[in-house]
Design a protein around this motif. Structure first.
Motif, mmCIF file in Angstrom:
data_model
loop_
_atom_site.group_PDB
_atom_site.id
_atom_site.type_symbol
_atom_site.label_atom_id
_atom_site.label_comp_id
_atom_site.label_asym_id
_atom_site.label_seq_id
_atom_site.Cartn_x
_atom_site.Cartn_y
_atom_site.Cartn_z
ATOM 1 N N ALA A 181 47.934 23.702 36.604
ATOM 2 C CA ALA A 181 48.394 24.269 35.334
ATOM 3 C C ALA A 181 48.436 25.784 35.407
ATOM 4 C CB ALA A 181 47.471 23.830 34.207
ATOM 5 N N PRO A 182 49.367 26.408 34.693
ATOM 6 C CA PRO A 182 49.443 27.882 34.696
ATOM 7 C C PRO A 182 48.123 28.505 34.280
ATOM 8 C CG PRO A 182 51.379 26.952 33.697
ATOM 9 C CD PRO A 182 50.444 25.812 33.915
ATOM 10 N N GLY A 183 47.694 29.473 35.020
ATOM 11 C CA GLY A 183 46.438 30.156 34.771
ATOM 12 C C GLY A 183 46.292 31.268 35.782
ATOM 13 N N GLU A 184 45.096 31.699 35.997
ATOM 14 C CA GLU A 184 44.897 32.822 36.905
ATOM 15 C C GLU A 184 45.253 32.441 38.337
ATOM 16 O OE1 GLU A 184 41.079 34.619 36.711
ATOM 17 O OE2 GLU A 184 41.622 36.242 38.090
ATOM 18 N N LEU A 185 46.066 33.302 38.922
ATOM 19 C CA LEU A 185 46.358 33.222 40.344
ATOM 20 C C LEU A 185 45.514 34.278 41.044
ATOM 21 C CD1 LEU A 185 50.187 32.886 41.077
ATOM 22 C CD2 LEU A 185 48.364 31.311 41.677
ATOM 23 N N PHE A 186 44.900 33.888 42.134
ATOM 24 C CA PHE A 186 44.072 34.817 42.909
ATOM 25 C C PHE A 186 44.874 35.200 44.151
ATOM 26 C CE2 PHE A 186 40.083 34.395 40.608
ATOM 27 C CZ PHE A 186 40.283 33.226 39.894
#
Lengths: 113, 114
Positions: free
Chosen positions: B99-104
Motif C-alpha cells: 500500500a502507498p506509504g513511506e518509501l525508504f
C-alpha cells in the motif's frame, strides 16, 4: 494527466522566512501526496504526506495545504533554517496502487543565515 | 539497523558496456522500487518488484534494461550496451508492504557513461 507540476524551480529565503512550494496535478485518481527532501549526494527521504480527505497537515515546522477542488497542494516551512537547504519533491500516487510515485521536478531551496 | 544499501555508489562505463546496479532492501522489506533521476530533474519510476516477481515495469525502457529480485540476494538493475543518455542516478527504494506509504530510499548509484 500523469504529471505533477511543481514550482518554483528554485527558491532563496532568509533564515526564519516561510518558503512555499506549490504542486498541481490533473489525475483525480491520485490519493496519496508525499513530500520528499533530498540533500546533495543522498537519496530522498519522506518529509510529510497527506491524503485528500484532509485540507492541512502539520508535522513540526512543515505543513501541507491541500486543495482538492483546485487539484493543488503546497508545502510550507515555518521558521526556515539553513539546515533546511535541500531539494524538495512533491509526488502523487494512484488510488488503490502501490508506491508508484509520480514526482514533481523538484525545488531547490537555499536558506541563507 | 541498516537502511537500503546500494552498490556501487559510482560506476563509470564506456558506451556499449554493461552496468549492474545492486540493491539490498531494508530488513523485513520485500517490495523494491527502482527510480531514475536525470540531472536537474525529478525521479522517474522504472520498475516495482516483489521477491521473484516483477509487478510493474511500465517505466523501464523496452530494450537494454532489465531488473530482478531473486529469492536470495539483492535486487539487480541491469543495463546492457549502455549509451550516454543512460548517465543518471539510479535509486532503489523499499517498503514493508504494497500500500502507498513511506518509501525508504538508498543513496543511489551514479552511472556515468563515457
Amino acid at each position: 494527466q500523469q504529471q505533477v507540476k511543481q514550482s518554483p524551480q528554485s527558491l532563496i529565503v532568509q533564515k526564519g522566512g516561510i518558503p512555499i512550494i506549490n504542486c498541481a496535478y490533473e489525475n483525480t485518481a491520485f490519493d496519496y501526496f508525499p513530500w520528499y527532501q533530498q540533500f546533495p549526494g543522498k537519496g530522498p527521504a519522506l518529509l510529510i504526506a497527506i491524503r485528500p480527505d484532509v485540507s492541512e497537515k502539520k508535522e513540526g515546522r512543515f505543513t501541507i495545504s491541500f486543495n482538492k477542488s483546485a487539484k493543488q497542494f503546497s508545502l510550507h516551512i515555518m521558521d526556515s533554517q539553513p539546515g533546511d537547504s535541500a531539494t524538495y519533491f512533491c509526488a502523487a500516487t494512484l488510488s488503490g496502487g502501490y508506491n508508484k510515485l509520480i514526482f514533481g521536478a523538484g525545488t531547490r531551496l537555499a536558506v541563507h543565515p | 539497523n541498516a537502511g537500503v544499501m546500494q552498490n556501487p555508489r559510482h560506476l563509470v562505463r564506456r558506451r556499449g558496456q554493461e552496468a549492474r546496479l545492486r540493491c539490498s532492501p531494508m530488513k523485513g522489506h520485500s517490495h523494491v522500487y527502482w527510480y531514475r533521476q536525470l540531472p536537474e530533474e525529478g525521479l522517474k519510476f522504472m520498475v516495482y518488484l516483489q521477491k521473484e516477481n516483477i509487478i510493474d515495469e511500465s517505466g523501464m525502457p523496452k530494450e537494454r534494461f532489465s531488473a530482478e529480485f531473486p529469492k536470495e540476494g539483492p535486487s539487480i538493475l541491469r543495463i546492457q550496451q549502455v549509451v550516454r543518455g543512460d548517465s543518471a542516478a539510479y535509486f532503489c527504494a523499499s517498503s514493508p508492504g504494497q500500500a502507498p506509504g513511506e518509501l525508504f530510499f538508498g543513496e543511489g548509484s551514479r552511472l556515468t557513461v563515457l
